[in-house]
Structures are given as structure tokens and as C-alpha cells.
Write a protein that holds these residues in place. Structure first.
Motif, short mmCIF file in Angstrom:
data_model
loop_
_atom_site.label_atom_id
_atom_site.label_comp_id
_atom_site.label_asym_id
_atom_site.label_seq_id
_atom_site.Cartn_x
_atom_site.Cartn_y
_atom_site.Cartn_z
N LYS A 138 -42.22 -8.91 -85.50
CA LYS A 138 -42.59 -8.11 -84.34
C LYS A 138 -43.74 -8.76 -83.57
N LYS A 139 -44.69 -9.34 -84.29
CA LYS A 139 -45.80 -10.04 -83.64
C LYS A 139 -45.28 -11.27 -82.89
N GLN A 140 -44.33 -11.98 -83.48
CA GLN A 140 -43.75 -13.14 -82.81
C GLN A 140 -43.03 -12.73 -81.53
N ILE A 141 -42.35 -11.58 -81.57
CA ILE A 141 -41.65 -11.08 -80.38
C ILE A 141 -42.65 -10.76 -79.28
N VAL A 142 -43.73 -10.07 -79.63
CA VAL A 142 -44.75 -9.72 -78.64
C VAL A 142 -45.36 -10.99 -78.05
N HIS A 143 -45.64 -11.96 -78.91
CA HIS A 143 -46.22 -13.23 -78.44
C HIS A 143 -45.28 -13.93 -77.46
N ALA A 144 -43.99 -13.98 -77.81
CA ALA A 144 -43.01 -14.63 -76.93
C ALA A 144 -42.88 -13.88 -75.61
N GLN A 145 -42.90 -12.56 -75.66
CA GLN A 145 -42.78 -11.77 -74.43
C GLN A 145 -44.00 -11.95 -73.53
N LEU A 146 -45.19 -11.98 -74.13
CA LEU A 146 -46.40 -12.21 -73.33
C LEU A 146 -46.40 -13.60 -72.72
N THR A 147 -45.97 -14.58 -73.49
CA THR A 147 -45.89 -15.95 -72.97
C THR A 147 -44.91 -16.02 -71.81
N ASP A 148 -43.76 -15.37 -71.98
CA ASP A 148 -42.75 -15.35 -70.91
C ASP A 148 -43.30 -14.69 -69.66
N LYS A 149 -44.04 -13.61 -69.84
CA LYS A 149 -44.63 -12.90 -68.70
C LYS A 149 -45.61 -13.80 -67.94
N GLU A 150 -46.43 -14.54 -68.69
CA GLU A 150 -47.38 -15.45 -68.05
C GLU A 150 -46.67 -16.60 -67.34
N ILE A 151 -45.66 -17.16 -67.98
CA ILE A 151 -44.92 -18.29 -67.39
C ILE A 151 -44.18 -17.84 -66.14
N GLN A 152 -43.72 -16.60 -66.14
CA GLN A 152 -42.97 -16.05 -65.01
C GLN A 152 -43.81 -16.08 -63.73
N SER A 153 -45.11 -15.90 -63.88
CA SER A 153 -45.97 -15.84 -62.69
C SER A 153 -46.33 -17.24 -62.16
N LEU A 154 -45.99 -18.29 -62.92
CA LEU A 154 -46.30 -19.65 -62.47
C LEU A 154 -45.29 -20.13 -61.43
N GLY A 155 -45.71 -21.06 -60.60
CA GLY A 155 -44.80 -21.65 -59.62
C GLY A 155 -43.84 -22.62 -60.30
N ASP A 156 -42.72 -22.89 -59.65
CA ASP A 156 -41.72 -23.78 -60.25
C ASP A 156 -42.22 -25.21 -60.40
N SER A 157 -43.19 -25.60 -59.60
CA SER A 157 -43.68 -26.98 -59.69
C SER A 157 -44.74 -27.17 -60.78
N THR A 158 -45.12 -26.07 -61.45
CA THR A 158 -46.14 -26.16 -62.50
C THR A 158 -45.58 -26.90 -63.70
N ARG A 159 -46.41 -27.80 -64.25
CA ARG A 159 -45.99 -28.55 -65.43
C ARG A 159 -46.30 -27.70 -66.67
N VAL A 160 -45.27 -27.50 -67.49
CA VAL A 160 -45.47 -26.75 -68.74
C VAL A 160 -45.01 -27.60 -69.91
N TYR A 161 -45.63 -27.37 -71.03
CA TYR A 161 -45.33 -28.11 -72.25
C TYR A 161 -44.90 -27.15 -73.34
N GLU A 162 -43.91 -27.57 -74.09
CA GLU A 162 -43.41 -26.74 -75.18
C GLU A 162 -43.68 -27.43 -76.50
N SER A 163 -44.13 -26.64 -77.46
CA SER A 163 -44.46 -27.17 -78.78
C SER A 163 -43.17 -27.48 -79.54
N VAL A 164 -43.11 -28.71 -80.06
CA VAL A 164 -41.98 -29.12 -80.89
C VAL A 164 -42.58 -29.80 -82.11
N GLY A 165 -42.65 -29.04 -83.20
CA GLY A 165 -43.30 -29.58 -84.39
C GLY A 165 -44.78 -29.78 -84.14
#
Length: 126
Positions: free
Chosen positions: A39-66
């Protein structure tokens, strides 16, 4: 002597039930901890998605892989977050059904022991 044998049988069944109940209770606690973590992971993912949603399309984002971060476009990150939420919900559903099975199993064991005690009492009375 015949009076002592049923008592031993009852005692053995009771000890088995007690061990099974302790094991089941431990499994239930572990499942509860796992559900809370998911449940905590779901809330974290939803909050992250909400923050990313407000960014412009040209914003550079990085995703953790390992242990590293990869430059990723925003739609891909949001898609991965939604997939993560879906997997977490699926795991929660599986854990809940497993918990229900464990609880039913424990209740059946208790009922069987009660029946055995009643049977032994009625045999001893007659």
C-alpha cells in the motif's frame, strides 16, 4: 488405562492445533506487513505520478533501474508507475485471498478439536 489413552490423543491433537495456530498467526502477521508495504508503494507511485504529471513534456526525467538511472521520457515513466500500481494491487489481492484461506483453515482445525473433545466427553459419560 483406556481412560488415559483418549487423554493422550486429545493432548496430541491439542498440541498439533496449537502449533498450527502459531504458524498460521505468524503467516497472517507477515501477510499484513506485506500488504501495508505494498500500500505504501502504491501511494509512493501515485504521488510520483502526480508530480510528474505537472512537469512539461520537455523536462528531463530519470528512472531508477537497479543501481543506476536512465534518461526516460515522461509518458514511459508514467506508464511504468501505473504498471507498478497494478502489480501491487494484484499482489494485495493474492495476499488477501491467502489470508482468508489461512483463517478458514485455522477455524476448521479449531472446530475439529472441539468436536473431538465433545466426542471424548460423550464416550466418557456413557
Amino acid at each position: 488405562m483406556s481412560r488415559g489413552e483418549p487423554d493422550q490423543e486429545l493432548k496430541k491433537a491439542f498440541l498439533e492445533l496449537q502449533g498450527k495456530m502459531q504458524e498460521t498467526n505468524q503467516k497472517l502477521r507477515i501477510a499484513d506487513v506485506q500488504v501495508e508495504s505494498l500500500k505504501k508503494q502504491i501511494v509512493h507511485a501515485q504521488l510520483t505520478d502526480k508530480e510528474i504529471q505537472s512537469l512539461g513534456d520537455s523536462t528531463r526525467v530519470y528512472e531508477s533501474v537497479g543501481r543506476m538511472f536512465l534518461l526516460t521520457d515522461i509518458p514511459m515513466v508514467r506508464e511504468n508507475l501505473k504498471a507498478k500500481v497494478g502489480k501491487c494491487n494484484e499482489k494485495i489481492t493474492n495476499l488477501q485471498s491467502n489470508k482468508e484461506y489461512l483463517e478458514r483453515s485455522m477455524q476448521e482445525s479449531q472446530d475439529n478439536l472441539r468436536e473431538m473433545i465433545k466426542l471424548k466427553q460423550s464416550v466418557g459419560v456413557i
